[in-house]
Design an enzyme around this catalytic site. Structure first.
Site, PDB file in Angstrom:
ATOM      1  N   LYS A   1     -41.071  25.960   6.688  1.00  8.05           N
ATOM      2  CA  LYS A   1     -41.103  27.327   6.188  1.00  8.05           C
ATOM      3  C   LYS A   1     -41.604  28.334   7.206  1.00  8.05           C
ATOM      4  O   LYS A   1     -41.443  29.536   7.010  1.00  8.05           O
ATOM      5  CB  LYS A   1     -41.925  27.420   4.900  1.00  8.05           C
ATOM      6  CG  LYS A   1     -41.444  26.559   3.752  1.00  8.05           C
ATOM      7  CD  LYS A   1     -39.990  26.713   3.344  1.00  8.05           C
ATOM      8  CE  LYS A   1     -39.606  28.077   2.914  1.00  8.05           C
ATOM      9  NZ  LYS A   1     -38.407  28.050   2.003  1.00  8.05           N
TER      10      LYS A   1
HETATM   11  N1  PMP Z   1     -40.033  20.687   1.022  1.00  3.37           N
HETATM   12  C1  PMP Z   1     -41.157  21.389   1.095  1.00  3.37           C
HETATM   13  C2  PMP Z   1     -42.449  20.644   1.254  1.00  3.37           C
HETATM   14  C3  PMP Z   1     -41.137  22.786   0.988  1.00  3.37           C
HETATM   15  O1  PMP Z   1     -42.279  23.480   1.029  1.00  3.37           O
HETATM   16  C4  PMP Z   1     -39.900  23.431   0.782  1.00  3.37           C
HETATM   17  C5  PMP Z   1     -39.865  24.927   0.591  1.00  3.37           C
HETATM   18  N2  PMP Z   1     -40.111  25.311  -0.755  1.00  3.37           N
HETATM   19  C6  PMP Z   1     -38.734  22.652   0.721  1.00  3.37           C
HETATM   20  C7  PMP Z   1     -38.849  21.284   0.862  1.00  3.37           C
HETATM   21  C8  PMP Z   1     -37.380  23.255   0.457  1.00  3.37           C
HETATM   22  O2  PMP Z   1     -36.929  24.101   1.455  1.00  3.37           O
HETATM   23  P1  PMP Z   1     -36.009  25.335   1.087  1.00  3.37           P
HETATM   24  O3  PMP Z   1     -36.867  26.308   0.335  1.00  3.37           O
HETATM   25  O4  PMP Z   1     -35.572  25.879   2.391  1.00  3.37           O
HETATM   26  O5  PMP Z   1     -34.892  24.866   0.247  1.00  3.37           O
END
Ligand code: PMP
Length: 469
Positions: free
Chosen positions: A44
């Site tokens: 992120k």
């Molecule tokens: N895994 C973790 C630990 C995350 O913090 C996030 C972000 N919410 C994600 C997966 C998913 O990523 P995205 O928001 O880009 O779909």
């Protein structure tokens, strides 16, 4: 070795590691993109930097401004690092279901943390999303990053993650596997890889089995930060705009136990300590690679570090308590477990007597009279439950004697709500708990305990069955 003038310049550029042990014997090689090596510890950081720069460019964020976001933690960390480096105040709204360590780390980087429930209908004014939106309206110079609908989130991956993977694999990547939270990672990375390969790269979503992205019922699951949960009271099911379903060619739907056990194996066998969503993604990638050949190349993205989940997925006690771990505690531990007792009586496992919270007292009493011991859990109403009752949907208990006494005493009516006589939650035991631990959970006078299997309430076990006096 690189030297940076600011930590912000070090975001991205993460290495790829071959999963040589977990991937041994599969058709295609599997490589993992270690996003936990980002400066803030997760994928992120990329989206945070991209969103802040876009907001400055668009005049939404000005000197003296405040960055506000609803975040499971990782976006908050990225926004806090980037935001503080660029001189902003940062407020992170964190789900009350999120791991406590995540809030501690946000404060360490200089964020203010506000906690609010996500286990409420989206329309509820106290839902986390509505709480942060109010803050952004009320604070002068406040800007809501809104990663769920902010195009700068997927765009970060079009500009960085996608090109990195194409370059790192020399254009040999054929399959990209990632979880879907806001959808930014899979949408941006997937769109870039498809475009640069003229459609040759296949994009696979790694989804918790119950998540509605991949076709589940949206009931609760235990992997944080990915998937789509749907509170039964939510009127309209909105998916984030950061997620473009057309980029995803297919889903692997991974049960919680497989996700959590895979995260544990990833740390032990590959030396890669990822969080639960890394477990889901790797489990999915292994399934995909099993079906492919040596000319294929699978890349799986590991979003964050397991250090934030030491008290959950990496704790044997926690895993056993929720029914995800059943192996004996030690080699000389031969005590029978709760599973032994339940399997001795056919049809007990997976058949949970439960009172829906919208039932009437009269109907509930009829049900309770059929249940040995006359006590049962009261659960959130849901039309269908293909995966059983999630432990987090249990509101409390109802006991036949209390209902009968209230009805005959005129303190309640048969068409009255069961919630009026809601008793305390029953003690819970993991299905892999030895009987002595289960007796301990019942205490001196508990009648029955709720048995947890894979985070779901799978059965009731009664005092007498556990050998309690
Ligand atoms: N895994 C973790 C630990 C995350 O913090 C996030 C972000 N919410 C994600 C997966 C998913 O990523 P995205 O928001 O880009 O779909």
């Amino acid at each position: 070795m690189a030297v940076h003038e600011s930590v912000v310049d070090a975001i991205g550029g993460t290495p790829l590691f071959r999963l040589s042990r977990l991937g041994a014997g599969l058709g295609a090689p599997v490589y993992a993109k270690a996003e936990f090596l980002n400066i803030g510890g997760s994928v992120k950081d990329r989206a945070a930097l991209s969103m802040v720069l876009a907001a400055e460019r668009d005049g939404l964020l000005r000197p003296g401004g405040t960055i506000i976001e609803a975040t499971s933690g990782n976006t908050g960390i990225g926004l806090t690092i980037v935001g503080r480096q660029r001189g902003y105040r940062v407020i992170a709204g964190v789900s009350d279901r999120s791991a406590a360590e995540k809030s501690d780390i946000l404060r360490a980087y200089g964020a203010e943390v506000v906690t609010a429930p996500t286990a409420l209908p989206r329309e509820h004014p106290e839902h986390l999303f509505n709480v942060v939106r109010r803050l952004a309206d009320e604070i002068p110079g406040g800007w809501l990053a809104n990663q769920y609908d902010n195009p700068a989130n997927p765009d970060a991956h079009v500009r960085t993650t996608g090109p990195e993977l194409w370059e790192q694999t020399g254009g040999r990547i054929t399959h990209f596997v990632a979880g879907v939270g806001t959808g930014g990672t899979i949408t941006g990375t997937g769109a870039f890889l498809k475009q640069v390969s003229a459609g040759a790269v296949t994009v696979i979503g790694a989804d918790p089995e119950a998540s509605s992205y991949g076709g589940g019922d949206g009931s609760p699951y235990f992997v944080e930060s990915i998937g789509h949960f749907l509170h039964p009271g939510t009127a309209e099911d909105l998916w984030p705009e950061s997620y473009r379903p057309d980029v995803v060619d297919g889903f692997e739907r991974i049960p919680d136990r497989e996700s959590l056990l895979t995260a544990r194996r990833l740390a032990r066998e590959e030396g890669l300590l990822g969080g639960p969503s890394s477990g889901t993604a790797v489990a999915a990638a292994l399934r995909v690679a099993r079906r492919l050949g040596p000319e294929d190349l699978v890349v799986v993205l590991l979003p964050d570090s397991g250090r934030s989940y030491l008290s959950k997925v990496f704790s044997d006690d926690w895993m056993r308590q929720w029914g995800f771990l059943e192996e004996p505690r030690s080699a000389d531990d031969t005590e029978p477990t709760v599973r032994t007792v339940l399997e001795a009586a056919p049809g007990r496992l997976g058949r949970l007597p439960a009172v829906p919270a919208d039932a009437s007292l009269g109907d509930a009493l009829a049900l309770l009279r059929e249940v040995p011991g006359g006590v049962a859990p009261v659960v959130l109403p849901r039309r269908e439950r293909p995966f059983g009752v999630s432990a987090t949907e249990v509101l409390g208990s109802l006991a036949a004697p209390a209902v009968a006494a209230a009805l005959t005493g005129g303190r309640a009516a048969p068409d009255g709500p069961v919630t009026a006589l809601l008793g305390p939650a029953l003690p819970t035991v993991g299905i892999g708990h030895p009987l002595s631990a289960a007796r301990e959970a019942l205490g001196a006078d508990g009648e029955a305990a709720l048995v947890l299997l894979d985070g779901r309430a799978a059965a009731l076990v009664h005092r007498t069955e556990l050998g309690a006096p």
